[in-house]
Design a protein around this motif. Structure first.
Motif, short mmCIF file in Angstrom:
data_model
loop_
_atom_site.label_atom_id
_atom_site.label_comp_id
_atom_site.label_asym_id
_atom_site.label_seq_id
_atom_site.Cartn_x
_atom_site.Cartn_y
_atom_site.Cartn_z
N THR A 47 0.83 -1.21 0.00
CA THR A 47 0.00 0.00 0.00
C THR A 47 0.87 1.26 0.00
N MET A 48 1.95 1.23 0.75
CA MET A 48 2.81 2.41 0.82
C MET A 48 3.61 2.61 -0.46
N ALA A 55 0.62 3.60 -8.17
CA ALA A 55 0.22 2.28 -8.67
C ALA A 55 -0.96 1.75 -7.86
N TYR A 56 -1.96 2.61 -7.65
CA TYR A 56 -3.10 2.22 -6.81
C TYR A 56 -3.84 1.02 -7.39
N ASP A 57 -4.18 0.10 -6.52
CA ASP A 57 -5.13 -0.97 -6.80
C ASP A 57 -5.90 -1.19 -5.52
N THR A 58 -7.00 -1.91 -5.57
CA THR A 58 -7.78 -2.12 -4.36
C THR A 58 -6.95 -2.86 -3.32
N PHE A 59 -7.30 -2.65 -2.07
CA PHE A 59 -6.58 -3.36 -1.01
C PHE A 59 -6.73 -4.86 -1.15
N TYR A 60 -7.88 -5.30 -1.61
CA TYR A 60 -8.08 -6.74 -1.78
C TYR A 60 -7.10 -7.30 -2.81
N ALA A 61 -6.90 -6.56 -3.90
CA ALA A 61 -5.96 -7.00 -4.94
C ALA A 61 -4.53 -7.01 -4.41
N LEU A 62 -4.15 -5.99 -3.68
CA LEU A 62 -2.80 -5.94 -3.12
C LEU A 62 -2.62 -7.03 -2.06
N ASN A 63 -3.68 -7.29 -1.33
CA ASN A 63 -3.62 -8.33 -0.31
C ASN A 63 -3.44 -9.71 -0.96
N ARG A 64 -4.08 -9.90 -2.10
CA ARG A 64 -3.90 -11.15 -2.84
C ARG A 64 -2.45 -11.30 -3.29
N ALA A 65 -1.88 -10.22 -3.83
CA ALA A 65 -0.50 -10.25 -4.29
C ALA A 65 0.45 -10.54 -3.13
N ALA A 66 0.16 -9.97 -1.96
CA ALA A 66 1.00 -10.19 -0.78
C ALA A 66 0.92 -11.64 -0.32
N ASP A 139 -21.17 5.42 8.92
CA ASP A 139 -20.80 4.98 7.57
C ASP A 139 -19.36 4.46 7.59
N THR A 140 -18.97 3.87 6.48
CA THR A 140 -17.57 3.50 6.26
C THR A 140 -16.99 4.39 5.17
N ILE A 141 -15.72 4.71 5.32
CA ILE A 141 -15.01 5.55 4.35
C ILE A 141 -13.78 4.78 3.90
N SER A 142 -13.70 4.52 2.59
CA SER A 142 -12.68 3.66 2.04
C SER A 142 -11.60 4.45 1.31
N ALA A 143 -10.38 3.93 1.39
CA ALA A 143 -9.28 4.50 0.60
C ALA A 143 -9.60 4.46 -0.89
N ASP A 144 -10.46 3.54 -1.28
CA ASP A 144 -10.84 3.41 -2.68
C ASP A 144 -11.50 4.68 -3.21
N GLU A 145 -12.09 5.47 -2.33
CA GLU A 145 -12.78 6.69 -2.74
C GLU A 145 -11.81 7.77 -3.22
N VAL A 146 -10.57 7.71 -2.77
CA VAL A 146 -9.57 8.71 -3.18
C VAL A 146 -8.36 8.06 -3.84
N ALA A 147 -8.40 6.74 -4.00
CA ALA A 147 -7.33 5.98 -4.66
C ALA A 147 -5.96 6.26 -4.04
N THR A 148 -5.94 6.29 -2.73
CA THR A 148 -4.67 6.42 -2.01
C THR A 148 -4.84 5.80 -0.63
N PHE A 149 -3.76 5.31 -0.07
CA PHE A 149 -3.81 4.59 1.19
C PHE A 149 -3.24 5.41 2.34
N LYS A 150 -3.60 5.02 3.55
CA LYS A 150 -2.95 5.56 4.73
C LYS A 150 -1.45 5.25 4.68
#
Length: 225
Positions: A47-48, A55-66, A139-150
């Motif tokens: 993510t970092m 190179a943003y991708d969803t956390f689920y996709a990055l988690n799969r790669a990890a 509500d929930t607020i996702s990094a996906d909404e801004v295409a960047t991670f913490k």
């Protein structure tokens, strides 16, 4: 510490226990702990890196790669179906004991409470449902909404905009040191939830407040309810 109007909370390691993935790994891996640790550290690293090299991708996709990297690094060869089964444990992680009551206390006190997470919307929807906290959060607020991670400041600024709260009137609660520091850097009150697993990482400052139980938040913070 100024008056707090809104509380935001991280998801993984804060509300739900990611160490539960070891149980899924134990079904197919002789020694699941190092594989799980490798998976988690690589996932956070990805993510970092994604933030820095655009190179943003969803956390689920990055988690799969990890996960794939962790399995390969430890010489574990699994078919795709078994890898997906392990990944799907992220949809049903165990909730920590203090979460439901702690969030309900905030809700009953009239404090708006949100989840702010690197997880993509589908992951957060299943987490909230499985944890049974739908009625205790706004509500929930996702990094996906801004295409960047913490810990990029943009996700915290976006959270402030989504909640309609001045950023300096938000307390962000997380068990992850870099998330606390990211929120603090963005202008929020950074609250470390010390779950007793690791010491605070003091490399870039200290949290504004520390709690060891979400149920203590309503007493620990000066909140406008």
């Amino acid at each position: 510490m100024g008056s707090i109007e809104t509380v935001t909370l991280d998801s993984y390691s804060t509300l739900v226990d990611v160490e539960a993935v070891e149980e899924a790994l134990a079904d197919v891996v002789d020694d699941p702990e190092p594989v799980s640790n490798h998976w988690r550290s690589r996932s956070l690293m990805y993510t970092m890196v994604a933030n820095e090299v655009d190179a943003y991708d969803t956390f689920y996709a990055l988690n799969r790669a990890a996960l794939e990297h962790a399995l390969d690094a430890h010489g574990v060869d699994l078919p795709e179906s078994e890898r997906e089964t392990i990944l799907e444990t992220y949809h049903e992680l165990a909730v920590f004991d203090d979460v439901r009551e702690g969030l309900q206390r905030l809700h009953d006190a009239g404090v708006d409470t949100y989840v702010v997470s690197n997880g993509n919307p589908e992951m957060l929807a299943s987490m909230v449902s499985h944890a049974g906290i739908e009625d205790a959060i706004e509500d929930t607020i996702s990094a996906d909404e801004v295409a960047t991670f913490k810990p990029n400041v943009e996700i915290y600024r976006h959270a402030a905009a989504r909640t309609g709260t001045p950023i300096d009137r938000i307390a962000h609660v997380s068990a992850l040191f870099y998330d606390v520091l990211g929120a603090k850097h963005a202008g929020m009150t950074g609250v470390w939830l010390d779950r007793g697993k690791v010491p605070w990482d003091g490399v870039a400052g200290d949290p504004d407040a520390v709690v060891d139980d979400i149920r203590a938040l309503d007493d620990r913070l000066d909140m406008d309810g």
